[in-house]
Design an enzyme around this catalytic site. Structure first.
Site, short mmCIF file in Angstrom:
data_model
loop_
_atom_site.label_atom_id
_atom_site.label_comp_id
_atom_site.label_asym_id
_atom_site.label_seq_id
_atom_site.Cartn_x
_atom_site.Cartn_y
_atom_site.Cartn_z
N GLY A 92 0.79 -1.24 0.06
CA GLY A 92 -0.11 -0.03 -0.09
C GLY A 92 0.91 1.49 -0.03
N ALA A 93 1.77 1.17 -0.75
CA ALA A 93 2.89 2.33 -0.92
C ALA A 93 2.30 3.43 -1.82
CB ALA A 93 4.09 1.93 -1.21
N SER A 95 -0.26 5.49 -1.72
CA SER A 95 -0.85 6.78 -0.96
C SER A 95 -0.36 6.89 0.53
CB SER A 95 -2.51 6.94 -1.27
OG SER A 95 -3.00 5.89 -0.37
N GLY A 96 -0.85 7.91 1.12
CA GLY A 96 -0.69 8.00 2.52
C GLY A 96 0.57 7.60 3.24
N GLY A 98 2.12 4.89 3.72
CA GLY A 98 2.96 3.96 2.96
C GLY A 98 3.83 4.79 1.84
N SER A 225 -2.75 0.40 15.18
CA SER A 225 -3.48 1.52 15.34
C SER A 225 -3.98 1.52 16.85
CB SER A 225 -4.72 1.77 14.61
OG SER A 225 -5.36 2.69 14.79
N TYR A 267 -12.98 -2.84 10.89
CA TYR A 267 -11.55 -2.24 10.61
C TYR A 267 -10.77 -2.49 12.04
CZ TYR A 267 -7.95 1.23 10.45
OH TYR A 267 -6.38 2.06 10.71
P1 NDP Z 1 -4.49 5.11 2.59
O1 NDP Z 1 -5.88 4.77 2.23
O2 NDP Z 1 -3.91 6.32 2.18
O3 NDP Z 1 -3.45 4.03 2.13
C1 NDP Z 1 -3.70 2.77 2.07
C2 NDP Z 1 -3.03 2.06 0.96
O4 NDP Z 1 -3.50 0.49 1.00
C3 NDP Z 1 -3.15 2.59 -0.37
O5 NDP Z 1 -1.96 2.58 -0.85
C4 NDP Z 1 -4.18 1.47 -0.78
O6 NDP Z 1 -4.11 1.44 -2.22
C5 NDP Z 1 -3.51 0.09 -0.22
N1 NDP Z 1 -4.64 -0.82 -0.19
C6 NDP Z 1 -5.95 -0.92 -0.06
N2 NDP Z 1 -6.32 -2.08 -0.40
C7 NDP Z 1 -5.20 -3.07 -1.02
C8 NDP Z 1 -5.24 -4.06 -1.43
N3 NDP Z 1 -6.31 -5.00 -1.47
N4 NDP Z 1 -4.13 -4.57 -2.06
C9 NDP Z 1 -3.01 -3.84 -1.92
N5 NDP Z 1 -2.90 -2.48 -1.42
C10 NDP Z 1 -4.17 -2.08 -0.98
O7 NDP Z 1 -4.48 4.83 4.18
P2 NDP Z 1 -3.37 5.32 5.39
O8 NDP Z 1 -1.99 5.82 4.84
O9 NDP Z 1 -3.88 6.03 6.54
O10 NDP Z 1 -3.19 3.83 5.86
C11 NDP Z 1 -1.88 3.25 5.94
C12 NDP Z 1 -1.70 2.38 7.28
O11 NDP Z 1 -1.89 3.20 8.47
C13 NDP Z 1 -3.23 1.44 7.43
O12 NDP Z 1 -2.41 0.15 8.02
C14 NDP Z 1 -3.86 2.12 8.60
O13 NDP Z 1 -4.56 1.26 9.45
C15 NDP Z 1 -2.45 2.63 9.48
N6 NDP Z 1 -3.11 4.01 10.19
C16 NDP Z 1 -3.67 4.82 9.75
C17 NDP Z 1 -4.06 5.98 10.57
C18 NDP Z 1 -4.71 7.23 9.89
O14 NDP Z 1 -4.95 8.23 10.88
N7 NDP Z 1 -4.80 7.40 8.82
C19 NDP Z 1 -3.85 5.80 11.83
C20 NDP Z 1 -3.45 4.55 12.39
C21 NDP Z 1 -3.05 3.74 11.55
P3 NDP Z 1 -4.83 2.30 -3.42
O15 NDP Z 1 -4.02 3.51 -3.26
O16 NDP Z 1 -4.73 1.48 -4.45
O17 NDP Z 1 -5.91 2.42 -2.77
MG1 PMR Z 2 -10.97 9.37 16.79
C1 PMR Z 2 -8.36 11.83 22.12
C2 PMR Z 2 -8.11 11.78 21.04
C3 PMR Z 2 -8.05 10.93 19.82
C4 PMR Z 2 -7.33 10.43 18.94
C5 PMR Z 2 -5.61 10.39 19.16
C6 PMR Z 2 -7.82 9.76 17.91
C7 PMR Z 2 -7.35 9.24 16.80
N1 PMR Z 2 -9.56 10.04 17.93
C8 PMR Z 2 -9.56 10.62 19.38
C9 PMR Z 2 -10.75 11.11 20.04
C10 PMR Z 2 -11.98 11.15 19.19
N2 PMR Z 2 -12.38 10.46 18.10
C11 PMR Z 2 -13.20 11.56 19.77
C12 PMR Z 2 -13.26 12.51 21.06
C13 PMR Z 2 -14.21 11.37 19.04
C14 PMR Z 2 -15.68 11.70 19.01
C15 PMR Z 2 -16.19 12.88 18.46
C16 PMR Z 2 -13.62 10.60 17.92
C17 PMR Z 2 -14.42 10.17 16.68
C18 PMR Z 2 -13.84 9.52 15.86
C19 PMR Z 2 -14.32 8.72 14.50
C20 PMR Z 2 -15.90 8.98 14.26
N3 PMR Z 2 -12.40 9.09 15.57
C21 PMR Z 2 -12.27 8.51 14.71
C22 PMR Z 2 -13.38 8.18 13.82
C23 PMR Z 2 -13.24 7.39 12.64
O1 PMR Z 2 -13.95 7.05 11.95
C24 PMR Z 2 -11.63 7.04 12.76
C25 PMR Z 2 -11.62 5.57 12.95
O2 PMR Z 2 -11.88 5.04 14.04
O3 PMR Z 2 -11.21 4.70 12.12
C26 PMR Z 2 -11.15 3.32 12.44
C27 PMR Z 2 -11.26 7.80 14.09
C28 PMR Z 2 -9.82 7.94 14.43
N4 PMR Z 2 -9.52 8.50 15.66
C29 PMR Z 2 -8.24 8.36 15.77
C30 PMR Z 2 -7.55 7.88 14.87
C31 PMR Z 2 -6.15 7.50 14.77
C32 PMR Z 2 -8.67 7.33 13.99
C33 PMR Z 2 -8.24 6.51 12.63
C34 PMR Z 2 -7.71 5.64 12.29
C35 PMR Z 2 -7.39 4.46 13.18
O4 PMR Z 2 -7.31 4.41 14.19
O5 PMR Z 2 -6.63 3.60 12.55
#
Ligand code: NDP
Ligand code: PMR
Ligand code: LMG
Length: 392
Positions: A92-93, A95-96, A98, A225, A267
């Site tokens: 998944g490199a 976007s994002g 990666g 995560s 997820y």
């Molecule tokens: P992105 O959606 O930007 O990146 C995800 C990547 O995964 C994309 O390159 C996507 O490809 C690829 N991908 C999805 N499905 C497949 C598949 N079937 N085969 C191969 N590649 C695939 O998201 P993030 O960069 O945010 O996510 C990267 C990692 O970080 C994840 O593991 C996520 O759980 C983790 N993470 C993210 C957080 C956040 O806040 N964003 C917080 C904590 C963890 P394509 O470009 O083709 O869609």
């Molecule tokens: Mg969340 C207090 C700190 C904090 C942090 C570090 C995150 C990270 N979040 C926080 C708080 C809150 N979030 C609060 C107070 C709310 C209620 C308004 C809230 C809501 C929320 C939603 C609806 N947060 C989310 C969502 C998502 O859809 C995201 C998610 O759960 O994806 C699975 C998400 C996230 N919050 C984070 C992080 C890192 C995410 C996204 C990705 C992930 O955890 O992998």
């Protein structure tokens, strides 16, 4: 040869999410980066981090490294093969996180990045757009939602003749608004199939390649995560009845715990599986192989494609909410540096660890939630996953 930069640093109080999902203060450690030490590690206060002040970054001729017995290689984690680029696969490199990590590693000149992506053209364009030097990356097709594709990727990679020094399981999908589940090629619920099962097979198959590497810091990194937070729906694998019935939504539930479909929960469950898998790898293979198994929480990268399926209101409000209210926001560039650090920093070589960062960009060993650190559950997830991906 390696440069050693000594900058002042100190142990700093940081906010971390502890096992009960609450935010608390903890002691963090200075962290070096890309084989280049950013911090002088003299203030470490945690016993859990074994730092040897005499271990300087040394360079070893390649032949000597190859000829060296395993013990020697392990004893000198900073040894690098002179003149040879290290080789890392990042799923998944395209976007994002990666892509951001791929960019840092490719631009360092020390790494060749294999971008394992489902969309070849998107990956090529992304690599060019962020200015990755052409000779420092290769795009290879991998669709984690198909186990056939995973096996094909491993074959293609082996045919390329490149060594494998580090594997990063980064790709993920998130379907927060889906009312109905969707399924992978083999008929598993798509988020667990992609985020966990595809990576599980990939990592198991590539373990042999990691073992065969002569690199001094062979690593398997699985991106984790915060899944232990208090925001519903909470991750919960239950008694794994859905997983053992293959998550197919026909005779069984598409959810690991056997419950009703919930995309956000699927997820979060998949991320718990990622962290359990990392620890099970550590328990089964670290001693035997010397490979480092680690996970990380990169911070809340609120702007990535991960939220592409969320409602527009969420996508608009989530970044400012994280930036100004929770202060958990991290830019894609900074998160990329964190992942690159876990890949390449000789001092982040501890195995079985879940890395997180404080505001000063210092890494620390975070706690996992109760479920995500349950060894019994890890073993059962491992065994059931083996069956589903055809390894047992
Ligand atoms: P992105 O959606 O930007 O990146 C995800 C990547 O995964 C994309 O390159 C996507 O490809 C690829 N991908 C999805 N499905 C497949 C598949 N079937 N085969 C191969 N590649 C695939 O998201 P993030 O960069 O945010 O996510 C990267 C990692 O970080 C994840 O593991 C996520 O759980 C983790 N993470 C993210 C957080 C956040 O806040 N964003 C917080 C904590 C963890 P394509 O470009 O083709 O869609
Ligand atoms: Mg969340 C207090 C700190 C904090 C942090 C570090 C995150 C990270 N979040 C926080 C708080 C809150 N979030 C609060 C107070 C709310 C209620 C308004 C809230 C809501 C929320 C939603 C609806 N947060 C989310 C969502 C998502 O859809 C995201 C998610 O759960 O994806 C699975 C998400 C996230 N919050 C984070 C992080 C890192 C995410 C996204 C990705 C992930 O955890 O992998
Ligand atoms: C689950 O619901 C579903 O069960 C599951 O099926 C799946 O869809 C999942 O994430 C997807 O959602 C859980 C989730 C739904 O609910 C919660 O997270 C629980 C909390 C509910 C609170 C409601 C939120 C409303 C807003 C309030 C605000 C708080 C704070 C502060 C302050 C304000 C000041 C002005 O949640 C959603 O999916 C709803 C999506 C829509 C809203 C998203 C909101 C995110 C952030 C909001 C913040 C607001 C502020 C702004 C900004 C600015 C800056 C300066």
């Amino acid at each position: 040869s390696m440069r050693i930069a000594a900058l002042p640093s100190s142990s700093t109080a940081a906010f971390q999410e502890n096992s009960s999902g609450m935010w608390s203060s903890s002691i963090v450690k200075a962290s070096p980066f890309l084989g280049v030490r950013l911090c002088e590690p003299k203030h470490f206060s945690s016993q859990s981090f074994s730092f040897n002040p005499k271990a300087k970054c040394i360079t070893k001729p390649q032949l000597q490294a190859i000829a060296a017995p395993v013990e020697t290689k392990r004893a000198a984690p900073e040894a690098r093969r002179a003149g040879l680029k290290s080789s890392v696969i990042i799923t998944g490199a395209s976007s994002g996180l990666g892509l951001a990590a791929a960019k840092v590693l490719a631009q360092s000149g020390e790494w060749h990045v294999i971008m394992a992506c489902r969309d070849f053209l998107k990956a090529e364009k992304a690599a060019m757009a962020v200015g990755m030097p052409r000779e420092n990356y290769t795009v290879m097709h991998l669709d984690l939602a198909s186990l056939e594709s995973v096996r094909q990727f491993v074959e293609n990679f082996r045919r390329s003749g490149r060594p494998l020094d580090v594997l990063v399981c980064n790709a993920a999908v998130y379907f927060p608004t889906a009312k109905e589940p969707t399924f992978s090629a083999e008929g598993f619920e798509l988020s667990v199939a992609t985020n966990h099962l595809g990576h599980f097979l990939l990592a198991r198959l590539l373990l042999d390649d990691l073992k065969a590497s002569d690199h001094s810091a062979r690593r398997l990194i699985i991106v984790g995560s915060i899944t232990a937070g208090n925001i519903p729906p909470k991750a919960n694998l239950g008694d794994l009845r859905g997983l053992s019935a293959a998550l197919n939504g026909v005779q069984s539930s598409p959810m690991i715990d056997g419950g009703q479909f919930d995309g956000a929960k699927a997820y979060k469950d998949s991320k718990v599986c990622n962290m359990l898998t990392m620890q099970e790898f550590h328990r089964r293979f670290h001693e035997k192989t010397g490979i480092t198994f680690a996970s990380l929480y990169p911070g809340c990268i609120a702007t990535t494609g991960l939220f592409r399926e969320h409602i527009p209101l969420f996508r608009t409000l989530f970044p400012p909410f994280q930036k100004y209210i929770t202060k958990g926001f991290v830019s894609e560039d900074d998160a990329g540096k964190r992942l690159a650090q876990v890949v390449s920093d000789p001092y982040l070589s501890k195995s079985g660890v879940y890395w997180s960062w404080n505001k000063d960009l210092n890494s620390f060993e975070n706690q996992l939630s109760e479920e995500a650190s349950d060894p019994e559950k890890a073993k059962r997830v491992w065994e059931l996953s083996e069956k589903l991906v055809g390894l047992a």
